[in-house]
Design an enzyme around this catalytic site. Sequence first.
Site, PDB file in Angstrom:
ATOM      1  N   ALA A   1       4.143  11.587 -27.836  1.00 31.61           N
ATOM      2  CA  ALA A   1       5.367  12.331 -27.389  1.00 31.61           C
ATOM      3  C   ALA A   1       6.272  12.247 -28.707  1.00 31.61           C
ATOM      4  O   ALA A   1       6.402  11.431 -29.474  1.00 31.61           O
ATOM      5  CB  ALA A   1       6.168  11.211 -26.204  1.00 31.61           C
ATOM      6  N   LYS A   2       6.959  13.483 -28.789  1.00 29.87           N
ATOM      7  CA  LYS A   2       8.018  13.493 -29.778  1.00 29.87           C
ATOM      8  C   LYS A   2       9.374  12.983 -29.253  1.00 29.87           C
ATOM      9  O   LYS A   2      10.090  13.642 -28.765  1.00 29.87           O
ATOM     10  CB  LYS A   2       8.124  14.826 -30.304  1.00 29.87           C
ATOM     11  N   SER A   3       9.340  11.639 -29.195  1.00 28.27           N
ATOM     12  CA  SER A   3      10.783  10.954 -28.495  1.00 28.27           C
ATOM     13  C   SER A   3      11.701  10.420 -29.694  1.00 28.27           C
ATOM     14  O   SER A   3      11.165  10.087 -30.926  1.00 28.27           O
ATOM     15  CB  SER A   3      10.381  10.263 -27.617  1.00 28.27           C
TER      16      SER A   3
END
Length: 306
Positions: free
Chosen positions: A158-160
Site C-alpha cells: 500500500a502507498k499509505s
Amino acid sequence: MPVKPVEKIWMNGKLVNWDDAKIHILSHVIHYGSSWFEGIRCYETKKGSAIFRLKEHIDRLFDSAKMYRSEIPYSKEEVMKACKETIKANKLKACYIRPIAYRGYGDVGVNPFGCPVDLSIAVWEWGKYLGPEALEKGIDVKFSSWNRAAQNTFPTMAKSGGNYLNSQLIKMEAIVDGYVEGIALDVNGVVSEGSGENLFVIKNGTIMTPLFVNAILPGITRNSVIQIAKDAGIPIVEGNIPRELVYIADEVFFTGTAAEISPIRSVDKIQIGEGKIGPITKELQKRFFDIVENGNDPYGWLDFVD
Ligand code: PMP
C-alpha cells in the site's frame, strides 16, 4: 525542495484556491496516518502533455485504500478525469500529480469507520528529485540502519501515509550521514528498496530486482523497466538479493516516478562498477525517456491531457 504554489487544488469534487485547501486538525489522517496517495508525473512530451501510466497509478490508489477497508467515494474514471481537470485549471504543461485519499473529520478514536474518506488532488511543478546531475552521473547512497516494515505489520504494497514514517527515517539518516538516499533491507536482511524508489542490480548482464515479499512498494516505474528490459532482450529476474551482491554489482540503479531511472555510483563508499552510469542503465534510460520526452510510446503508457 519547496513547493511553488499554483492556483487550484481539487478537493472532494471542487476546485478550491491553493490557500483554501485545508482540513480540520481533528481529521483522522493527521493523528493516525490514515491516507493513501499517489505520485504521478505529467510530462511535456513532443506530442503534447501526457500523464505517465495514469490508469496504473489510480488502480494502485484504489488497491491501497482497499487494503485498509476504505472506499474512495468516486469511480476510477472520475479520479482520472479530475487529475486532468486539475492540470488544466492550473495551466501546467509538466507537473507532479498528488492524489490523496484520507480519513477525514468525524471521530477521533483509532477506529476509522466513523470518518469519511475524502479525496484531494494537487499538482505542482517538480524538477529532478535526486539532484540535477543524478540521472547522468549517479548518486552516492548507503544501506540504512532501518529495515522496511515486516510483512505482518503494515502492508508495504500500500502507498499509505503511515508507511512514510519509515521512509523518513531512512531518508533523514542518509542525508545526515552525507548521502543522497538510503537503501533499506527487509526484516530478513534481504535487500528491499530506497525511501521512495525501487532498486535494480545488474551482474554479468542480468538485471535483478527484489520481490513484493521483500517489503517493496510495487513501483510503476519498476514495472515499466521490467517491461522495457524484456523487450530489449535483457534478462531480468525478480528475486531475493543479498546485500553484498549490491556491492559487487556491475551496475545499480533506482527507479521511481520522482527518481525516474537514477544510476547509483557508490554504496557505503564502495564504488559500483566504474563509478558512473553503466551501459545497461543507459540503454534503459534512453528507452524510457524516448517514451516520456519524445512521446514514442509503443505501450500506450501516455495518457494525453488534451
Ligand atoms: N518505493 C517507495 C517506498 C516509493 O515511495 C516509491 C514512489 N512512489 C517507489 C518505490 C517507486 O514507485 P513508482 O515507480 O510507482 O513511483
